[in-house]
Design a protein around this motif. Sequence first.
Motif, PDB file in Angstrom:
ATOM      1  N   PRO A 145      -0.417  13.196  11.164  1.00  0.00           N
ATOM      2  CA  PRO A 145      -1.425  12.644  10.241  1.00  0.00           C
ATOM      3  C   PRO A 145      -1.997  13.656   9.259  1.00  0.00           C
ATOM      4  O   PRO A 145      -2.514  13.272   8.208  1.00  0.00           O
ATOM      5  CB  PRO A 145      -2.508  12.114  11.189  1.00  0.00           C
ATOM      6  N   ASP A 146      -1.939  14.948   9.581  1.00  0.00           N
ATOM      7  CA  ASP A 146      -2.513  15.951   8.679  1.00  0.00           C
ATOM      8  C   ASP A 146      -1.557  16.390   7.584  1.00  0.00           C
ATOM      9  O   ASP A 146      -1.942  17.148   6.683  1.00  0.00           O
ATOM     10  CB  ASP A 146      -2.951  17.193   9.489  1.00  0.00           C
ATOM     11  N   LEU A 147      -0.309  15.930   7.651  1.00  0.00           N
ATOM     12  CA  LEU A 147       0.684  16.380   6.684  1.00  0.00           C
ATOM     13  C   LEU A 147       0.444  15.801   5.296  1.00  0.00           C
ATOM     14  O   LEU A 147       0.640  16.471   4.283  1.00  0.00           O
ATOM     15  CB  LEU A 147       2.082  15.999   7.175  1.00  0.00           C
ATOM     16  N   LEU A 148       0.003  14.549   5.236  1.00  0.00           N
ATOM     17  CA  LEU A 148      -0.212  13.883   3.958  1.00  0.00           C
ATOM     18  C   LEU A 148      -1.676  13.971   3.545  1.00  0.00           C
ATOM     19  O   LEU A 148      -2.582  13.828   4.364  1.00  0.00           O
ATOM     20  CB  LEU A 148       0.204  12.412   4.039  1.00  0.00           C
ATOM     21  N   GLY A 149      -1.894  14.204   2.275  1.00  0.00           N
ATOM     22  CA  GLY A 149      -3.257  14.258   1.757  1.00  0.00           C
ATOM     23  C   GLY A 149      -3.680  12.918   1.182  1.00  0.00           C
ATOM     24  O   GLY A 149      -3.180  11.862   1.561  1.00  0.00           O
ATOM     25  N   GLU A 150      -4.592  12.953   0.214  1.00  0.00           N
ATOM     26  CA  GLU A 150      -5.060  11.743  -0.439  1.00  0.00           C
ATOM     27  C   GLU A 150      -3.950  11.184  -1.348  1.00  0.00           C
ATOM     28  O   GLU A 150      -3.078  11.907  -1.815  1.00  0.00           O
ATOM     29  CB  GLU A 150      -6.300  12.044  -1.267  1.00  0.00           C
ATOM     30  N   GLY A 151      -4.032   9.889  -1.594  1.00  0.00           N
ATOM     31  CA  GLY A 151      -3.108   9.267  -2.536  1.00  0.00           C
ATOM     32  C   GLY A 151      -1.815   8.760  -1.935  1.00  0.00           C
ATOM     33  O   GLY A 151      -0.880   8.416  -2.669  1.00  0.00           O
ATOM     34  N   PHE A 152      -1.738   8.713  -0.607  1.00  0.00           N
ATOM     35  CA  PHE A 152      -0.568   8.136   0.057  1.00  0.00           C
ATOM     36  C   PHE A 152      -1.041   7.019   0.989  1.00  0.00           C
ATOM     37  O   PHE A 152      -2.195   7.008   1.427  1.00  0.00           O
ATOM     38  CB  PHE A 152       0.194   9.195   0.853  1.00  0.00           C
ATOM     39  N   ARG A 153      -0.137   6.101   1.297  1.00  0.00           N
ATOM     40  CA  ARG A 153      -0.458   5.005   2.210  1.00  0.00           C
ATOM     41  C   ARG A 153       0.678   4.845   3.218  1.00  0.00           C
ATOM     42  O   ARG A 153       1.800   5.304   2.971  1.00  0.00           O
ATOM     43  CB  ARG A 153      -0.664   3.695   1.446  1.00  0.00           C
ATOM     44  N   PRO A 154       0.424   4.202   4.355  1.00  0.00           N
ATOM     45  CA  PRO A 154       1.496   3.968   5.335  1.00  0.00           C
ATOM     46  C   PRO A 154       2.522   2.972   4.798  1.00  0.00           C
ATOM     47  O   PRO A 154       2.188   1.823   4.501  1.00  0.00           O
ATOM     48  CB  PRO A 154       0.747   3.388   6.545  1.00  0.00           C
ATOM     49  N   VAL A 155       3.754   3.410   4.662  1.00  0.00           N
ATOM     50  CA  VAL A 155       4.833   2.555   4.170  1.00  0.00           C
ATOM     51  C   VAL A 155       6.010   2.646   5.132  1.00  0.00           C
ATOM     52  O   VAL A 155       6.447   3.746   5.494  1.00  0.00           O
ATOM     53  CB  VAL A 155       5.284   2.977   2.756  1.00  0.00           C
ATOM     54  N   ALA A 156       6.507   1.497   5.558  1.00  0.00           N
ATOM     55  CA  ALA A 156       7.714   1.420   6.378  1.00  0.00           C
ATOM     56  C   ALA A 156       8.763   0.636   5.603  1.00  0.00           C
ATOM     57  O   ALA A 156       8.438  -0.147   4.708  1.00  0.00           O
ATOM     58  CB  ALA A 156       7.417   0.733   7.709  1.00  0.00           C
TER      59      ALA A 156
END
Length: 335
Positions: A145-156
């Motif tokens: 969870p700490d790898l991505l910062g702001e501006g991303f969302r969960p996408v599958a």
Amino acid sequence: MTNNKQEIDWSSYSVRTDLAVEAHQMAGAVQGTPALMGVETDSYEEEGIRVTKMKVKDQIGARMIGKQVGNYLTFEVPGLRKKDPDLQDKVAQKFAEEFRHFIDLPENAKVLIVGLGNWNVTPDALGPMVVKKVFVTRHLYDHMPDLLGEGFRPVAAVSPGVLGITGIETGEIVQGIVENIKPDLVIAVDALASRALERVNTTIQVADSGITPGAGVGNKRKGLNKETLGVPVVAIGVPTVVDAVTIAHDTIDLLMNHIGQQVPDNACAQLFDRFNEQEKRQLIHEILQPLGQNLMVTPKEIDQFIDDIATVVANGLNMALHSSITPEDAAMFLH
């Protein structure tokens, strides 16, 4: 209805089109007016990209054009046939801009992208190819969870294949995934059928009314929509095939017009002109039936077209779903 205008029985037409703009044009031609009851349209053009926003407001409008009630967004870009990288980037950016407004999702909303179609058949491989190129992040949120910062969302993303390969209805597979990961939105990407060769691989349609896999070539499966999946479904499609009846009809029309100009009193051209559009298509359909009434045609350059348009759609989705992905670094997220 007023002014003796009639709602159209589209079941009597042999022409196939998945595009709302084409259905609207065909209905307008039959009705004799581009203004149809229950349908609103608005278009603009920018840097060679024509964007049309259509709203089918009610069942009257749905019957008029043969499409579900909902919103339709269409990008028409004839220049995509020229393999212009700059234009492809512009289309991806315009797609991202309009698509972001179209879905209007919260920043943390979860998204499932479903690539419909058969990866072994090039004209039907758009969905799986887009899935290969989109930036998936759900596993990162779960495990890093700490790898991505702001501006991303969960996408599958998933390519469920087709019934002939899996033995399972696509709708059943998608429904099972939705029940397990509980996305806020499903985006279904699929190849479509058009009635005009010039729109093949040059048009992108977005619709919030869901999609029925295989409908474009007459193989209707269980629909993917809010009623069947329990979550909103947005469909993205690109026409990759056209009905042979359409090609034959347009060719004969051009031939007869040419003959009529060269030989004004030609009986054959005059006879053909007595048929209306529906009668012409029905006649050609009956002639072609021995060859197989489901005959669909695709351009010989389909391999390169599919790869190019899949890249455009994937880049657009990446930028639309993840605000931190800019046009400059969009290509970095392609697999």
